[in-house]
Design a protein around this motif. Sequence first.
Motif, PDB file in Angstrom:
ATOM      1  N   PHE A   3       0.876  -1.174   0.000  1.00  0.00           N
ATOM      2  CA  PHE A   3       0.000   0.000   0.000  1.00  0.00           C
ATOM      3  C   PHE A   3       0.907   1.216   0.000  1.00  0.00           C
ATOM      4  N   VAL A   4       0.709   2.096  -0.959  1.00  0.00           N
ATOM      5  CA  VAL A   4       1.507   3.309  -1.094  1.00  0.00           C
ATOM      6  C   VAL A   4       0.579   4.496  -0.874  1.00  0.00           C
ATOM      7  N   ASP A   5       0.975   5.402   0.009  1.00  0.00           N
ATOM      8  CA  ASP A   5       0.163   6.573   0.311  1.00  0.00           C
ATOM      9  C   ASP A   5       1.027   7.821   0.195  1.00  0.00           C
ATOM     10  N   ILE A   6       0.546   8.813  -0.540  1.00  0.00           N
ATOM     11  CA  ILE A   6       1.274  10.074  -0.650  1.00  0.00           C
ATOM     12  C   ILE A   6       1.127  10.816   0.674  1.00  0.00           C
ATOM     13  N   ASP A   7       2.257  11.216   1.239  1.00  0.00           N
ATOM     14  CA  ASP A   7       2.260  11.877   2.545  1.00  0.00           C
ATOM     15  C   ASP A   7       1.718  13.301   2.447  1.00  0.00           C
ATOM     16  N   HIS A   8       0.899  13.665   3.424  1.00  0.00           N
ATOM     17  CA  HIS A   8       0.368  15.029   3.574  1.00  0.00           C
ATOM     18  C   HIS A   8      -0.318  15.541   2.310  1.00  0.00           C
ATOM     19  N   VAL A   9      -1.073  14.688   1.645  1.00  0.00           N
ATOM     20  CA  VAL A   9      -1.705  15.076   0.387  1.00  0.00           C
ATOM     21  C   VAL A   9      -2.751  16.177   0.587  1.00  0.00           C
ATOM     22  N   GLU A  10      -3.440  16.171   1.716  1.00  0.00           N
ATOM     23  CA  GLU A  10      -4.437  17.222   1.956  1.00  0.00           C
ATOM     24  C   GLU A  10      -3.755  18.582   2.036  1.00  0.00           C
ATOM     25  N   LEU A  11      -2.643  18.650   2.742  1.00  0.00           N
ATOM     26  CA  LEU A  11      -1.864  19.883   2.843  1.00  0.00           C
ATOM     27  C   LEU A  11      -1.335  20.298   1.469  1.00  0.00           C
ATOM     28  N   TYR A  12      -0.930  19.318   0.673  1.00  0.00           N
ATOM     29  CA  TYR A  12      -0.460  19.591  -0.682  1.00  0.00           C
ATOM     30  C   TYR A  12      -1.579  20.230  -1.509  1.00  0.00           C
ATOM     31  N   ASN A  13      -2.762  19.629  -1.477  1.00  0.00           N
ATOM     32  CA  ASN A  13      -3.895  20.152  -2.235  1.00  0.00           C
ATOM     33  C   ASN A  13      -4.305  21.540  -1.749  1.00  0.00           C
ATOM     34  N   ASP A  14      -4.259  21.762  -0.431  1.00  0.00           N
ATOM     35  CA  ASP A  14      -4.596  23.074   0.116  1.00  0.00           C
ATOM     36  C   ASP A  14      -3.586  24.138  -0.322  1.00  0.00           C
ATOM     37  N   THR A  15      -2.326  23.743  -0.473  1.00  0.00           N
ATOM     38  CA  THR A  15      -1.267  24.682  -0.843  1.00  0.00           C
ATOM     39  C   THR A  15      -1.223  24.945  -2.340  1.00  0.00           C
ATOM     40  N   ASP A  41       3.416  -8.434 -11.942  1.00  0.00           N
ATOM     41  CA  ASP A  41       3.231  -7.348 -10.977  1.00  0.00           C
ATOM     42  C   ASP A  41       2.231  -6.336 -11.525  1.00  0.00           C
ATOM     43  N   SER A  42       1.411  -5.779 -10.645  1.00  0.00           N
ATOM     44  CA  SER A  42       0.447  -4.784 -11.104  1.00  0.00           C
ATOM     45  C   SER A  42       0.204  -3.736 -10.020  1.00  0.00           C
ATOM     46  N   ALA A  43      -0.185  -2.547 -10.465  1.00  0.00           N
ATOM     47  CA  ALA A  43      -0.476  -1.439  -9.557  1.00  0.00           C
ATOM     48  C   ALA A  43      -1.787  -0.795  -9.966  1.00  0.00           C
ATOM     49  N   ALA A  44      -2.510  -0.266  -8.981  1.00  0.00           N
ATOM     50  CA  ALA A  44      -3.769   0.426  -9.246  1.00  0.00           C
ATOM     51  C   ALA A  44      -4.004   1.463  -8.159  1.00  0.00           C
ATOM     52  N   ARG A  45      -4.763   2.476  -8.515  1.00  0.00           N
ATOM     53  CA  ARG A  45      -5.161   3.463  -7.519  1.00  0.00           C
ATOM     54  C   ARG A  45      -6.161   2.803  -6.587  1.00  0.00           C
ATOM     55  N   TYR A  46      -6.018   3.094  -5.296  1.00  0.00           N
ATOM     56  CA  TYR A  46      -6.864   2.469  -4.282  1.00  0.00           C
ATOM     57  C   TYR A  46      -7.357   3.585  -3.373  1.00  0.00           C
ATOM     58  N   GLY A  47      -8.414   4.245  -3.769  1.00  0.00           N
ATOM     59  CA  GLY A  47      -8.909   5.370  -2.982  1.00  0.00           C
ATOM     60  C   GLY A  47      -8.223   6.660  -3.389  1.00  0.00           C
ATOM     61  N   GLY A  48      -8.374   7.682  -2.590  1.00  0.00           N
ATOM     62  CA  GLY A  48      -7.898   9.023  -2.892  1.00  0.00           C
ATOM     63  C   GLY A  48      -6.463   9.130  -3.348  1.00  0.00           C
ATOM     64  N   GLU A  49      -5.542   9.051  -2.420  1.00  0.00           N
ATOM     65  CA  GLU A  49      -4.117   9.205  -2.734  1.00  0.00           C
ATOM     66  C   GLU A  49      -3.337   7.924  -2.460  1.00  0.00           C
ATOM     67  N   GLU A  50      -4.037   6.823  -2.432  1.00  0.00           N
ATOM     68  CA  GLU A  50      -3.417   5.547  -2.134  1.00  0.00           C
ATOM     69  C   GLU A  50      -3.350   4.681  -3.383  1.00  0.00           C
ATOM     70  N   PHE A  51      -2.312   3.854  -3.430  1.00  0.00           N
ATOM     71  CA  PHE A  51      -2.138   2.892  -4.509  1.00  0.00           C
ATOM     72  C   PHE A  51      -1.906   1.530  -3.888  1.00  0.00           C
ATOM     73  N   VAL A  52      -2.339   0.483  -4.577  1.00  0.00           N
ATOM     74  CA  VAL A  52      -2.061  -0.883  -4.156  1.00  0.00           C
ATOM     75  C   VAL A  52      -1.217  -1.529  -5.252  1.00  0.00           C
ATOM     76  N   ILE A  53      -0.227  -2.283  -4.819  1.00  0.00           N
ATOM     77  CA  ILE A  53       0.654  -2.988  -5.749  1.00  0.00           C
ATOM     78  C   ILE A  53       0.634  -4.455  -5.366  1.00  0.00           C
ATOM     79  N   VAL A  54       0.358  -5.300  -6.336  1.00  0.00           N
ATOM     80  CA  VAL A  54       0.332  -6.745  -6.119  1.00  0.00           C
ATOM     81  C   VAL A  54       1.596  -7.319  -6.744  1.00  0.00           C
ATOM     82  N   LEU A  55       2.352  -8.040  -5.926  1.00  0.00           N
ATOM     83  CA  LEU A  55       3.622  -8.635  -6.349  1.00  0.00           C
ATOM     84  C   LEU A  55       3.555 -10.144  -6.113  1.00  0.00           C
TER      85      LEU A  55
END
Length: 134
Positions: A3-15, A41-55
């Motif tokens: 699971f990959v999540d972009i850190d502080h994405v809400e703050l990024y969007n606000d800025t 291997d595959s990757a997909a967006r999983y919700g707002g700023e999250e991605f899931v990668i299957v290995l």
Amino acid sequence: ILFVDIDHVELYNDTYGHQTGDDTLATVARCISENIRRPGDSAARYGGEEFVIVLPHTDAAGALAVAEAIRKAVARLGIEHAPAALGHVTVSIGAATWQGQVADTVASVIRAADEALYSAKAGGRNKTFGTILV
């Protein structure tokens, strides 16, 4: 599973605004895709700023190596994020490796990866954290 999540994405969007945030999501998605190389291997967006990668057929060490490669590659993009601690966009990554005995459902592996992601965030963000379900 990662699971990959972009850190502080809400703050990024606000800025920087939501359109710039969407562009950054697309850039991070391309970076993730460039760092998973095996045919299965595959990757997909999983919700707002999250991605899931299957290995598939990847042990814990391999999953963490891919996670670290992605984390470092996103940091190297150097996407400005002035309010963030490091001044650029970073990601946190949780990894769960299933060896087929305790985890008897995909949902339990997803839950473990999500919990690992939150451990990575709790550890200070811009981190990877892994767990093994045996």
